[in-house]
Motif scaffolding. Structure first.
Motif, mmCIF file in Angstrom:
data_model
loop_
_atom_site.group_PDB
_atom_site.id
_atom_site.type_symbol
_atom_site.label_atom_id
_atom_site.label_comp_id
_atom_site.label_asym_id
_atom_site.label_seq_id
_atom_site.Cartn_x
_atom_site.Cartn_y
_atom_site.Cartn_z
ATOM 1 N N SER A 154 0.846 -1.188 0.000
ATOM 2 C CA SER A 154 0.000 0.000 0.000
ATOM 3 C C SER A 154 0.883 1.240 0.000
ATOM 4 C CB SER A 154 -0.909 -0.001 1.231
ATOM 5 O OG SER A 154 -1.741 -1.135 1.244
ATOM 6 N N GLU A 169 -10.620 -0.342 -5.402
ATOM 7 C CA GLU A 169 -11.786 0.409 -4.945
ATOM 8 C C GLU A 169 -12.689 -0.450 -4.071
ATOM 9 O OE1 GLU A 169 -12.934 3.618 -8.309
ATOM 10 O OE2 GLU A 169 -13.253 1.526 -8.897
ATOM 11 N N GLY A 170 -13.434 0.229 -3.204
ATOM 12 C CA GLY A 170 -14.409 -0.448 -2.363
ATOM 13 C C GLY A 170 -15.804 -0.370 -2.955
ATOM 14 N N THR A 219 -8.576 -2.619 3.658
ATOM 15 C CA THR A 219 -9.826 -2.600 2.892
ATOM 16 C C THR A 219 -10.884 -1.776 3.615
ATOM 17 O OG1 THR A 219 -9.373 -4.778 1.923
ATOM 18 C CG2 THR A 219 -11.649 -4.040 1.910
ATOM 19 N N TRP A 254 -10.460 0.780 5.277
ATOM 20 C CA TRP A 254 -10.195 2.210 5.155
ATOM 21 C C TRP A 254 -10.979 2.811 4.002
ATOM 22 C CZ3 TRP A 254 -4.815 4.907 4.229
ATOM 23 C CH2 TRP A 254 -4.871 6.219 4.743
ATOM 24 N N LEU A 255 -11.283 2.025 2.990
ATOM 25 C CA LEU A 255 -12.072 2.517 1.861
ATOM 26 C C LEU A 255 -13.474 2.913 2.320
ATOM 27 C CD1 LEU A 255 -10.974 -0.191 -0.732
ATOM 28 C CD2 LEU A 255 -10.116 2.157 -0.548
ATOM 29 N N GLN A 269 -12.998 6.120 4.742
ATOM 30 C CA GLN A 269 -12.742 7.329 3.951
ATOM 31 C C GLN A 269 -14.048 7.890 3.396
ATOM 32 O OE1 GLN A 269 -9.618 7.348 0.901
ATOM 33 N NE2 GLN A 269 -8.692 5.596 1.927
ATOM 34 N N ASN A 298 -16.836 5.556 -4.562
ATOM 35 C CA ASN A 298 -15.890 4.435 -4.577
ATOM 36 C C ASN A 298 -14.496 5.007 -4.336
ATOM 37 O OD1 ASN A 298 -18.070 3.817 -6.923
ATOM 38 N ND2 ASN A 298 -17.517 1.920 -5.881
ATOM 39 N N PHE A 299 -14.071 4.969 -3.082
ATOM 40 C CA PHE A 299 -12.748 5.461 -2.761
ATOM 41 C C PHE A 299 -11.705 4.390 -3.075
ATOM 42 C CE2 PHE A 299 -15.330 8.589 -0.892
ATOM 43 C CZ PHE A 299 -14.547 9.729 -0.694
ATOM 44 N N SER A 300 -10.476 4.802 -3.281
ATOM 45 C CA SER A 300 -9.458 3.867 -3.753
ATOM 46 C C SER A 300 -8.161 3.992 -2.969
ATOM 47 C CB SER A 300 -9.180 4.092 -5.243
ATOM 48 O OG SER A 300 -8.686 5.397 -5.466
ATOM 49 N N LEU A 301 -7.393 2.913 -3.001
ATOM 50 C CA LEU A 301 -6.045 2.864 -2.455
ATOM 51 C C LEU A 301 -5.132 2.274 -3.519
ATOM 52 C CD1 LEU A 301 -6.613 1.407 1.137
ATOM 53 C CD2 LEU A 301 -5.771 3.705 0.606
ATOM 54 N N THR A 331 -11.608 10.481 -4.566
ATOM 55 C CA THR A 331 -10.309 10.562 -3.918
ATOM 56 C C THR A 331 -10.457 11.346 -2.626
ATOM 57 O OG1 THR A 331 -9.168 10.544 -6.054
ATOM 58 C CG2 THR A 331 -7.904 11.317 -4.156
#
Length: 339
Positions: free
Chosen positions: A99, A137-138, A180, A182-183, A186, A257-260, A317
């Motif tokens: 990550s 993405e979540g 995961t 955290w998505l 956030q 849909n937040f992403s890492l 984001t």
């Protein structure tokens, strides 16, 4: 991004797992120099990546001539992050995929990564010692058969997951053990602020009960097995299940849909730096992306284009930089919301 089995501990185990390491002979040929390199010269790759990403990377390395010259060990995000922060350049690995926020924090604390010596044409600015391999993405995951059987409404937002109607039918992931989660956090923090996020998260945890899971893939597996009707997890995994004909569907939540991202980095071990590590990092970035983007659809590099049918409806984001410190702040938020 979740806890996984150990893929390789040593040469003997790697031979048993030849589908990953390509082990088959005592010595191999370094495709860069043409010189023989034995087991001692093998690159040790630590990764928190999903199986799909590990497969794409090993496919690229094998096709690039590195078969038999590396060992892969996968660890959970928290476990690998802890090793990076605690061990620095003394870590056993020569190369990591991890990550990005952990990579950045480890570099700030330990100055443990080498600048990449190959060109990286990312769409977003990246530090010179790292290059992204995936963007994950979540999404909300549902078992369509169980949802209908239990006469439950299709959720449209993360806030909906706190509705008591989903009590006992929900699985989520604990941010203490898997990024995961955290998505989800956030998305809640961005949409409702910390106080509002805490309130929504508390209701979600109440509904999840014993299914606040340690593994990022556990909610999907529970939905797949019909143990719960709804979960929150990685969007690309639900997409794959739906495409394979399982009674799994996914919802892009109204909150976004937040992403890492996960990135590759080369450990700076001074005179002991494995020269193949940088070559393999370049091979992964230049040759694995074509396969990776089929699973993780967000474009990361100039010239990439994802299939529109596979892209999320609400890509978002987080407004603040994703750092380990922010991660810890959201871990504390999660703890305060638990029953």
């Amino acid at each position: 991004m979740n806890l996984k089995k150990l893929l390789a501990l040593g040469l003997s185990l790697s031979c048993a797992c030849s589908f990953l390491t390509g082990c088959g002979s005592g010595d191999t040929v370094d495709s860069g120099s043409g010189q023989a390199s034995g087991a001692a010269a093998q690159v040790v790759l630590y990764s928190n990546a999903d199986d799909e990403a590990v497969t794409a990377m090993t496919n690229a390395l094998d096709a690039g001539g590195y078969q038999g010259q590396y060992l892969v060990q996968t660890l959970g995000t928290s476990e690998l992050g802890g090793k990076l922060l605690a061990e620095g350049a003394d870590i056993e690995a020569d190369l990591v995929t991890m990550s990005t926020f952990y990579v950045v924090s480890a570099q700030e604390q330990n100055q443990m990564f080498l600048p990449l010596d190959f060109e990286v044409k990312t769409l977003a600015e990246a530090a010179d010692y790292t290059a992204p391999i995936t963007s994950q993405e979540g999404a909300i995951i549902v078992n369509t058969e169980l949802l209908a059987q239990e006469n439950l409404p299709m959720p449209k937002s993360l806030k909906d997951l706190g509705d008591p109607v989903y009590s006992g039918q929900l699985a989520v992931t604990d941010i203490q053990s898997s990024s995961t989660a955290w998505l989800l956090i956030q998305a809640l923090a961005d949409s409702y602020g910390e106080d509002g996020a805490r309130k929504v998260l508390s209701a979600i945890y109440q509904n999840a009960g014993d299914h606040i899971e340690t593994s990022g893939s556990a909610p999907l597996k529970l939905c797949r097995a019909g143990e719960v009707a709804v979960g929150f997890g990685l969007r690309h995994q639900a997409v794959a299940d739906k495409a394979s004909g399982l009674p799994i569907d996914f919802v892009d939540p109204a909150e976004g849909n937040f992403s890492l991202t996960e990135s590759v980095a080369v450990i700076d071990k001074g005179d002991q730096t494995n020269p193949l590590a940088m070559e393999m990092a370049q091979c992964i970035i230049e040759n694995a992306r074509a396969e990776l983007i089929q699973t993780y659809p967000n474009p990361l590099y100039a010239g990439e284009a994802a299939d529109p049918a596979n892209q999320s409806a609400h890509p978002m984001t987080f407004p603040e930089p994703l750092t380990f410190e922010l991660f810890q702040q959201h871990q504390a938020l999660s703890e305060s919301a638990k029953p």
